[in-house]
Design a protein around this motif. Structure first.
Motif, PDB file in Angstrom:
ATOM      1  N   ILE A   1       0.806  14.341  11.098  1.00  0.00           N
ATOM      2  CA  ILE A   1       0.320  14.092   9.746  1.00  0.00           C
ATOM      3  C   ILE A   1       0.913  12.786   9.223  1.00  0.00           C
ATOM      4  O   ILE A   1       2.109  12.540   9.357  1.00  0.00           O
ATOM      5  CB  ILE A   1       0.700  15.249   8.801  1.00  0.00           C
ATOM      6  N   THR A   2       0.048  11.967   8.654  1.00  0.00           N
ATOM      7  CA  THR A   2       0.522  10.721   8.043  1.00  0.00           C
ATOM      8  C   THR A   2       0.196  10.734   6.551  1.00  0.00           C
ATOM      9  O   THR A   2      -0.770  11.357   6.113  1.00  0.00           O
ATOM     10  CB  THR A   2      -0.135   9.477   8.676  1.00  0.00           C
ATOM     11  N   ALA A   3       1.023  10.053   5.805  1.00  0.00           N
ATOM     12  CA  ALA A   3       0.813   9.932   4.361  1.00  0.00           C
ATOM     13  C   ALA A   3       1.368   8.586   3.920  1.00  0.00           C
ATOM     14  O   ALA A   3       2.102   7.927   4.660  1.00  0.00           O
ATOM     15  CB  ALA A   3       1.506  11.063   3.624  1.00  0.00           C
ATOM     16  N   ARG A   4       0.988   8.164   2.751  1.00  0.00           N
ATOM     17  CA  ARG A   4       1.512   6.927   2.171  1.00  0.00           C
ATOM     18  C   ARG A   4       2.498   7.277   1.070  1.00  0.00           C
ATOM     19  O   ARG A   4       2.270   8.183   0.274  1.00  0.00           O
ATOM     20  CB  ARG A   4       0.382   6.104   1.547  1.00  0.00           C
ATOM     21  N   GLY A   5       3.571   6.518   1.028  1.00  0.00           N
ATOM     22  CA  GLY A   5       4.537   6.652  -0.057  1.00  0.00           C
ATOM     23  C   GLY A   5       4.042   5.916  -1.287  1.00  0.00           C
ATOM     24  O   GLY A   5       2.912   5.418  -1.338  1.00  0.00           O
ATOM     25  N   LYS A   6       4.904   5.832  -2.251  1.00  0.00           N
ATOM     26  CA  LYS A   6       4.572   5.192  -3.522  1.00  0.00           C
ATOM     27  C   LYS A   6       4.402   3.680  -3.336  1.00  0.00           C
ATOM     28  O   LYS A   6       5.169   3.045  -2.616  1.00  0.00           O
ATOM     29  CB  LYS A   6       5.691   5.467  -4.524  1.00  0.00           C
TER      30      LYS A   6
ATOM     31  N   ALA B   1       0.826  -1.203   0.000  1.00  0.00           N
ATOM     32  CA  ALA B   1       0.000   0.000   0.000  1.00  0.00           C
ATOM     33  C   ALA B   1       0.864   1.258   0.000  1.00  0.00           C
ATOM     34  O   ALA B   1       0.364   2.355  -0.120  1.00  0.00           O
ATOM     35  CB  ALA B   1      -0.922   0.005   1.211  1.00  0.00           C
ATOM     36  N   GLY B   2       2.154   1.084   0.131  1.00  0.00           N
ATOM     37  CA  GLY B   2       3.063   2.230   0.203  1.00  0.00           C
ATOM     38  C   GLY B   2       3.535   2.448   1.626  1.00  0.00           C
ATOM     39  O   GLY B   2       2.818   2.181   2.587  1.00  0.00           O
ATOM     40  N   ARG B   3       4.744   2.897   1.743  1.00  0.00           N
ATOM     41  CA  ARG B   3       5.359   3.152   3.039  1.00  0.00           C
ATOM     42  C   ARG B   3       4.585   4.227   3.786  1.00  0.00           C
ATOM     43  O   ARG B   3       4.150   5.216   3.200  1.00  0.00           O
ATOM     44  CB  ARG B   3       6.794   3.606   2.775  1.00  0.00           C
ATOM     45  N   ILE B   4       4.411   4.044   5.083  1.00  0.00           N
ATOM     46  CA  ILE B   4       3.734   5.055   5.904  1.00  0.00           C
ATOM     47  C   ILE B   4       4.763   6.101   6.310  1.00  0.00           C
ATOM     48  O   ILE B   4       5.815   5.781   6.852  1.00  0.00           O
ATOM     49  CB  ILE B   4       3.081   4.422   7.146  1.00  0.00           C
ATOM     50  N   ILE B   5       4.435   7.345   6.030  1.00  0.00           N
ATOM     51  CA  ILE B   5       5.326   8.460   6.333  1.00  0.00           C
ATOM     52  C   ILE B   5       4.669   9.309   7.413  1.00  0.00           C
ATOM     53  O   ILE B   5       3.540   9.763   7.258  1.00  0.00           O
ATOM     54  CB  ILE B   5       5.597   9.303   5.071  1.00  0.00           C
ATOM     55  N   LEU B   6       5.385   9.516   8.519  1.00  0.00           N
ATOM     56  CA  LEU B   6       4.873  10.326   9.627  1.00  0.00           C
ATOM     57  C   LEU B   6       5.641  11.636   9.704  1.00  0.00           C
ATOM     58  O   LEU B   6       6.875  11.644   9.701  1.00  0.00           O
ATOM     59  CB  LEU B   6       5.043   9.590  10.952  1.00  0.00           C
TER      60      LEU B   6
END
Length: 103
Positions: free
Chosen positions: A48-53, A39-44
């Protein structure tokens, strides 16, 4: 247009897909194209959280449903064969761990 001028998509359409289907793999039942397996790396960043590629293989060949057997990673002719091979090896290691429930 020479082979050096072909894009990765051209290589897949002209060479890889026909080669795989000509040896008996069923395009609708056994072959997944652009198959995402993360699903993509979780970036914190603070709160705020986001997903990587997402990681996705160009082809995954399935023996049976949910039983991947092989990964094919395509490259255009401007990349060495080793570049695709190393990427496919890393993807295969990850997929095997996921199948075994190790991740």
């Amino acid at each position: 247009m020479g082979k050096k001028d072909l894009s990765e998509e051209d290589i897949k359409a002209r060479y890889i897909t026909p080669a795989v289907t000509n040896v008996g793999w069923d395009l609708k039942k056994q072959i997944r194209l652009e198959y995402a397996f993360t699903a993509g790396r979780i970036i914190l960043r603070g709160n705020i959280t986001a997903r990587g590629k997402k990681k996705r293989a160009d082809y995954v060949l399935f023996y049976k449903n949910n039983l991947p057997l092989a990964i094919i990673e395509a490259k255009d002719n401007n990349h060495p064969v080793g570049a695709g091979l190393q990427q496919a090896i890393e993807y295969a290691k990850y997929c095997r761990m996921r199948i075994l429930g190790i991740s």
